[in-house]
Design a protein around this motif. Sequence first.
Motif, short mmCIF file in Angstrom:
data_model
loop_
_atom_site.label_atom_id
_atom_site.label_comp_id
_atom_site.label_asym_id
_atom_site.label_seq_id
_atom_site.Cartn_x
_atom_site.Cartn_y
_atom_site.Cartn_z
N GLY A 168 -2.91 8.22 -5.00
CA GLY A 168 -4.69 7.34 -5.48
C GLY A 168 -4.85 7.53 -4.01
O GLY A 168 -4.43 7.64 -2.30
N ALA A 169 -6.07 6.70 -3.52
CA ALA A 169 -7.16 6.91 -2.10
C ALA A 169 -7.20 5.23 -2.00
O ALA A 169 -8.41 5.87 -0.86
CB ALA A 169 -8.70 7.79 -2.14
N ARG A 171 -0.78 3.82 -0.98
CA ARG A 171 -1.11 5.78 -1.16
C ARG A 171 -0.45 6.71 0.01
O ARG A 171 -0.05 6.09 1.37
CB ARG A 171 -2.40 5.45 -0.26
N ASP A 203 -1.15 -0.44 -4.55
CA ASP A 203 -2.18 -0.09 -4.82
C ASP A 203 -3.14 0.51 -5.84
O ASP A 203 -3.35 0.51 -6.22
CB ASP A 203 -2.70 0.05 -4.01
N THR A 204 -1.66 0.70 -7.05
CA THR A 204 -1.72 1.53 -8.27
C THR A 204 -2.02 0.23 -9.19
O THR A 204 -3.10 0.72 -10.23
CB THR A 204 -1.06 2.89 -8.60
N ASP A 252 1.22 -1.06 -0.21
CA ASP A 252 -0.13 -0.39 0.09
C ASP A 252 0.84 0.86 -0.19
O ASP A 252 1.11 1.38 0.70
CB ASP A 252 -0.78 -0.34 0.58
N HIS A 277 4.93 7.63 -2.54
CA HIS A 277 3.79 7.79 -2.42
C HIS A 277 2.84 7.56 -3.81
O HIS A 277 3.54 7.89 -4.49
CB HIS A 277 3.64 8.90 -1.10
N SER A 278 1.57 7.30 -3.63
CA SER A 278 0.92 7.02 -4.95
C SER A 278 -0.08 8.24 -4.28
O SER A 278 -0.26 8.90 -3.29
CB SER A 278 -0.03 6.15 -5.48
#
Length: 454
Positions: free
Chosen positions: A340-341, A262, A301-302, A260, A337-338
């Motif tokens: 995305g949520a 995010r 997560d992406t 993860d 870090h991405s």
Amino acid sequence: MTTAGSARAEGDRGDRSGLRTALAGLTTRGRSFLAAGVAATVCAYVLGQSDLLRVGLLLAVLPLMCAGVLYRTRYRVAGSRRLSPARVPAGSEARVHLRMDNVSRMPTGLLMLQDRVPYVLGPRPRFVLDRVEAGGRREVSYRVRSDLRGRYPLGPLQLRLSDPFGMCELTRSFSTYDTLTVIPRVEPLPPVRLNGEAKGYGDGRQRSLALAGEDDVIPRGYRYGDDLRRVHWRSTARYGELMVRREEQPQRARCTVLLDTRAVAYDGAGPDSAFEWAVSGAASVLVHMLERGFSVRLLTDTGDSVPGEGSDGFAGASQESADAAGLMMDALAVVDHSDGAGLSRAYDMVRGGNEGLLVAFLGDLDEEQAAVLARMRQRSGGAVAFVLDSGTWLREPSDGSGPLDGGGERLRMLREAGWTAVSVPRGASLEEQWRLVDRERFGLVAARGGEGAG
């Protein structure tokens, strides 16, 4: 050995810009001599002192001659760089070896060697090399260290040429550079009983038939490309055609590691942050599973995975396992870090079939993301989650307070969905958490067995 290129310590004779560069390379001593010579020449002209004029001309001409001679120098110097190793864990040191070769037919003067390195790796190294004979070489080395993972360029090398009087210095830069990859720390993990009731991986892995379908019988008819050493002569004589033996081969166990990334799921930064712990944990699990012979896959997560891996991930317990580990470590060295949520993209990547063992390193979770993970559990043979609650990581270790209520609720949701989920406190050892997962999972399997028996 990585060649950093070669540079020629001379300029074009007809290039005026090169001559201006040589004059701009006058050192403080050279400028002082030139200024003193000009002043003495002016004073000699005003006062009519011929002896002072000769002194002034000598002082003024000497640095100009040094610059001209250095500008027209014909010797060539080749440089190379070697990293040992080129891939190093965070917090460990790597050594950089520099080698200078004089490939011209004349000896060099005093050489000053400088290598460009990012500030996070330490101070910029500088070396002074004495006269290098024709065809000779000099070797020097320095150490670099970084607590932050990433890819850091080294170079290009810069070589400063100086005349014997120290009147002028010229800088020559080599054209190429090398890259030092600082990978996450990898912690050795003990073998634990993570297979439980899961199928398709671990000690209870199934076996698949090689080059045969489910409806084939033993033996089967010869097919183009079959190895003649597999011909079953008794059946061939019985059926009147070539028959070959069916062979069974083990189906490779599969493991997917979900990281993860995010930005909304983590607070804090630095080598001791929760996100860096998660990255290091993912790297450790990937290496551990490769060593155990699993086909591993890294997923974020992406929905991104490591370029170059197959549909089943990278194969372990093979000659390519070291290369596979290197590719995944390179990917984790630069992961960030991405924006995305949610975890829906990762769910889309795993819902196509049985993923075998699923190991997830998660940040803060809300109810929606916990529900996505609950559905994700149904597509795997077994699921383990390490949840890093940023609230506990931002508090001091001496605080003594337990996890936040929201974090405990999310853990309960994951466990009800079949995950073996543990909360990772600040400063926890991955080995301890790995053993805790083993105990939690073994207890869960035993409890389910007791319910069935009752």
